[in-house]
Design an enzyme around this catalytic site. Structure first.
Site, PDB file in Angstrom:
ATOM      1  N   SER A 109       0.830  -1.204   0.000  1.00  0.00           N
ATOM      2  CA  SER A 109       0.000   0.000   0.000  1.00  0.00           C
ATOM      3  C   SER A 109       0.864   1.254   0.000  1.00  0.00           C
ATOM      4  O   SER A 109       1.945   1.285   0.595  1.00  0.00           O
ATOM      5  CB  SER A 109      -0.881   0.010   1.255  1.00  0.00           C
ATOM      6  N   TYR A 133      -1.875   5.412  -4.394  1.00  0.00           N
ATOM      7  CA  TYR A 133      -2.832   6.507  -4.199  1.00  0.00           C
ATOM      8  C   TYR A 133      -2.211   7.713  -4.864  1.00  0.00           C
ATOM      9  O   TYR A 133      -1.061   8.054  -4.582  1.00  0.00           O
ATOM     10  CB  TYR A 133      -3.046   6.796  -2.703  1.00  0.00           C
ATOM     11  N   THR A 159      -5.479   2.744  -7.144  1.00  0.00           N
ATOM     12  CA  THR A 159      -6.765   2.669  -6.445  1.00  0.00           C
ATOM     13  C   THR A 159      -7.589   3.903  -6.766  1.00  0.00           C
ATOM     14  O   THR A 159      -7.142   5.036  -6.560  1.00  0.00           O
ATOM     15  CB  THR A 159      -6.534   2.538  -4.923  1.00  0.00           C
ATOM     16  N   LYS A 229      -7.961  -0.319  -9.569  1.00  0.00           N
ATOM     17  CA  LYS A 229      -8.618  -1.054  -8.473  1.00  0.00           C
ATOM     18  C   LYS A 229      -9.751  -0.227  -7.874  1.00  0.00           C
ATOM     19  O   LYS A 229      -9.521   0.907  -7.432  1.00  0.00           O
ATOM     20  CB  LYS A 229      -7.585  -1.345  -7.380  1.00  0.00           C
ATOM     21  N   HIS A 253     -13.314  -1.792  -1.900  1.00  0.00           N
ATOM     22  CA  HIS A 253     -12.376  -1.418  -0.842  1.00  0.00           C
ATOM     23  C   HIS A 253     -12.720  -2.136   0.479  1.00  0.00           C
ATOM     24  O   HIS A 253     -12.598  -1.591   1.567  1.00  0.00           O
ATOM     25  CB  HIS A 253     -12.407   0.105  -0.636  1.00  0.00           C
ATOM     26  N   ASP A 284     -11.696  -8.378  -5.415  1.00  0.00           N
ATOM     27  CA  ASP A 284     -11.474  -8.636  -3.989  1.00  0.00           C
ATOM     28  C   ASP A 284     -12.697  -8.239  -3.207  1.00  0.00           C
ATOM     29  O   ASP A 284     -13.579  -7.555  -3.699  1.00  0.00           O
ATOM     30  CB  ASP A 284     -10.203  -7.953  -3.466  1.00  0.00           C
ATOM     31  N   GLY A 286     -14.265  -9.958   0.746  1.00  0.00           N
ATOM     32  CA  GLY A 286     -14.961 -11.052   1.428  1.00  0.00           C
ATOM     33  C   GLY A 286     -14.365 -12.430   1.240  1.00  0.00           C
ATOM     34  O   GLY A 286     -14.994 -13.421   1.636  1.00  0.00           O
ATOM     35  N   ARG A 288     -12.817 -15.489   2.243  1.00  0.00           N
ATOM     36  CA  ARG A 288     -12.490 -16.146   3.516  1.00  0.00           C
ATOM     37  C   ARG A 288     -12.313 -17.655   3.339  1.00  0.00           C
ATOM     38  O   ARG A 288     -11.823 -18.331   4.239  1.00  0.00           O
ATOM     39  CB  ARG A 288     -13.623 -15.913   4.553  1.00  0.00           C
ATOM     40  N   GLY A 307      -7.627  -9.126   1.528  1.00  0.00           N
ATOM     41  CA  GLY A 307      -7.118  -8.067   2.400  1.00  0.00           C
ATOM     42  C   GLY A 307      -7.043  -8.512   3.848  1.00  0.00           C
ATOM     43  O   GLY A 307      -5.962  -8.705   4.412  1.00  0.00           O
TER      44      GLY A 307
HETATM   45  C1  LIG Z   1      -7.376  -2.434   7.105  1.00  0.00           C
HETATM   46  C2  LIG Z   1      -7.495  -2.214   5.634  1.00  0.00           C
HETATM   47  C3  LIG Z   1      -6.690  -1.281   5.010  1.00  0.00           C
HETATM   48  C4  LIG Z   1      -6.770  -1.098   3.634  1.00  0.00           C
HETATM   49  N1  LIG Z   1      -5.909  -0.229   3.027  1.00  0.00           N
HETATM   50  C5  LIG Z   1      -5.928  -0.116   1.673  1.00  0.00           C
HETATM   51  C6  LIG Z   1      -4.967   0.703   1.010  1.00  0.00           C
HETATM   52  O1  LIG Z   1      -4.091   1.301   1.624  1.00  0.00           O
HETATM   53  N2  LIG Z   1      -5.050   0.791  -0.338  1.00  0.00           N
HETATM   54  C7  LIG Z   1      -5.997   0.113  -1.066  1.00  0.00           C
HETATM   55  O2  LIG Z   1      -6.041   0.235  -2.288  1.00  0.00           O
HETATM   56  N3  LIG Z   1      -6.902  -0.678  -0.458  1.00  0.00           N
HETATM   57  C8  LIG Z   1      -6.878  -0.803   0.887  1.00  0.00           C
HETATM   58  N4  LIG Z   1      -7.773  -1.646   1.493  1.00  0.00           N
HETATM   59  C9  LIG Z   1      -8.706  -2.436   0.670  1.00  0.00           C
HETATM   60  C10 LIG Z   1      -8.092  -3.777   0.290  1.00  0.00           C
HETATM   61  O3  LIG Z   1      -7.065  -3.621  -0.655  1.00  0.00           O
HETATM   62  C11 LIG Z   1      -9.142  -4.737  -0.316  1.00  0.00           C
HETATM   63  O4  LIG Z   1      -9.836  -4.078  -1.330  1.00  0.00           O
HETATM   64  C12 LIG Z   1     -10.133  -5.280   0.719  1.00  0.00           C
HETATM   65  O5  LIG Z   1      -9.493  -5.483   1.958  1.00  0.00           O
HETATM   66  C13 LIG Z   1     -10.742  -6.587   0.238  1.00  0.00           C
HETATM   67  O6  LIG Z   1     -11.674  -7.065   1.145  1.00  0.00           O
HETATM   68  P1  LIG Z   1     -11.370  -8.215   2.240  1.00  0.00           P
HETATM   69  O7  LIG Z   1     -10.632  -7.502   3.360  1.00  0.00           O
HETATM   70  O8  LIG Z   1     -12.715  -8.673   2.629  1.00  0.00           O
HETATM   71  O9  LIG Z   1     -10.504  -9.250   1.581  1.00  0.00           O
HETATM   72  C14 LIG Z   1      -7.706  -1.834   2.880  1.00  0.00           C
HETATM   73  C15 LIG Z   1      -8.526  -2.788   3.516  1.00  0.00           C
HETATM   74  C16 LIG Z   1      -8.418  -2.990   4.870  1.00  0.00           C
HETATM   75  C17 LIG Z   1      -9.274  -4.037   5.517  1.00  0.00           C
END
Ligand SMILES: Cc1cc2nc3c(=O)[nH]c(=O)nc-3n(C[C@H](O)[C@H](O)[C@H](O)COP(=O)(O)O)c2cc1C
Length: 358
Positions: A109, A133, A159, A229, A253, A284, A286, A288, A307
């Site tokens: 990230s 970003y 993103t 994304k 996200h 992405d 959910g 699990r 994530g």
């Molecule tokens: C704690 C957290 C921080 C995240 N930070 C970013 C980030 O910095 N940049 C980004 O593009 N997506 C970020 N995301 C989104 C993840 O890349 C991803 O889209 C998402 O976690 C997918 O869902 P899941 O957690 O159910 O697998 C973040 C998600 C979480 C849970």
């Protein structure tokens, strides 16, 4: 609980909750507003059933595939997630090592608690992508991309669903912050880390005026594959193809930006149809279970990103926990593929899923 007694991602989530400060756990687990989309991201998988085919030779099953030119040992990549040193002191370096050990991509990230160089050095042979970003300062965008190229990152994920930060009420309640002694290089680059950093400040390092026209400039900065994304509609998928994106990540996200958008899995078919093979489609949200991954493949994703699942592994046991969560998912995918009559991810077709009875 030791790692061996944790049998699946849900076990890791519970163990992570026991270990983490409540504010940090809520930061990682939470979503925007009423968290409707956060719940939908999980619920959507239950609306589809697998349609297994039998008497197919599955004596040799592989989970390996190739995504944006990067070979991976399973169709699950580590999604970019911010502030990983708040999950484990080794943070992003541990995630990179765990992903490399499992044979998949770690996506770093922009809002990491480690530098582009530190993460490359932590797992020199591992595959890594950089999530961007778009800074209000184009010099910083250029610097990030050039450093990612120099350090062997093999794709850029831009993103696009965070022109401004979503409203995450759990963080407002807990007051979760990254302490000033944990540097967040992106905030340091913007000269904004004089004190603690709160997730509510993320919008400060993102340019909310960027449009599709700006992608041409971004593409001119490197020859790396570029994926966009945060796409949820056929309309934007078409614009991404026109802008020359090599990949599209269907994502909301993790339910953390606009609440009340559809689950990623529900948005996937319309994007796949609109793209019609002109770009690779990933998704992405959910993930699990291995069966979640197979359902996403059946609906047209080339691979998925996870994530929170690797984050829970990181919180429980650093690099080893990340690796173990990915290995658990790999074993579940391998089993589901075999039982569906598929010898590889490429064998999964739309006919392998159907709507669940209501
Ligand atoms: C704690 C957290 C921080 C995240 N930070 C970013 C980030 O910095 N940049 C980004 O593009 N997506 C970020 N995301 C989104 C993840 O890349 C991803 O889209 C998402 O976690 C997918 O869902 P899941 O957690 O159910 O697998 C973040 C998600 C979480 C849970």
């Amino acid at each position: 609980m030791d790692g061996d007694s944790l049998l699946n991602v849900w076990d890791y989530q519970r163990a992570a909750e026991e270990r983490l400060d409540p504010g940090a756990f809520d930061y990682f687990a939470g979503g925007a507003n009423d968290e409707w989309t956060l719940r939908e991201n999980i619920a959507a998988y239950a609306r589809w059933v697998l349609r297994p085919r039998v008497l197919v030779d599955v004596s040799s099953v592989t989970t390996a595939t190739t995504v944006l030119g990067t070979d991976v040992s399973l169709p699950v990549l580590v999604a970019p997630t911010a502030f990983q040193r708040m999950a484990h002191p080794d943070g992003e370096a541990a995630t990179a090592r765990g992903a490399a050990a499992a044979g998949t991509v770690m996506t770093l990230s922009t809002i990491a608690t480690a530098t582009i160089e530190e993460v490359a050095a932590a797992a020199p042979t591992g595959a890594r992508w950089f999530q961007l970003y778009w800074s209000p300062d184009r010099g910083i965008v250029r610097d990030f991309v050039e450093r990612a190229v120099a350090e062997g990152y093999s794709a850029i994920l831009l993103t696009v669903d965070l022109p401004v930060g979503g409203r995450r009420e759990r963080d407002l309640r807990t007051g979760f912050e990254v302490p000033a002694e944990v540097p967040v290089p992106a905030f340091v680059a913007h000269e904004r880390q004089a004190a603690n950093v709160s997730p509510t400040q993320i919008g400060q390092v993102v340019d909310s005026s960027v449009t599709w026209r700006d992608l041409e400039w971004l593409r001119s900065l490197s020859a790396l594959p570029l994926a966009v994304k945060g796409i949820l509609t056929a309309e934007d998928a078409l614009l991404a193809c026109e802008a020359g994106a090599d990949g599209i990540v269907v994502s909301n996200h993790g339910g953390r930006q606009l609440d009340c958008v559809s689950a990623s899995l529900d948005a996937l078919p319309e994007v796949v149809e609109a793209v019609a093979g002109r770009a690779e489609v990933l998704m992405d949200g959910g993930i699990r279970r291995g069966t979640d991954v197979v359902k996403a493949l059946a609906l047209g994703a080339g691979a998925v990103l996870a994530g929170r699942a690797p984050l829970w592994g990181l919180a429980v046991d650093g690099a080893a926990g990340v690796q173990r969560v990915l290995e658990l998912l790999r074993a579940e995918i391998e089993l589901a593929l075999a039982l569906c009559g598929c010898a590889s991810p490429a064998d999964v077709t739309r006919a392998h899923v159907g709507r669940a009875a209501t």
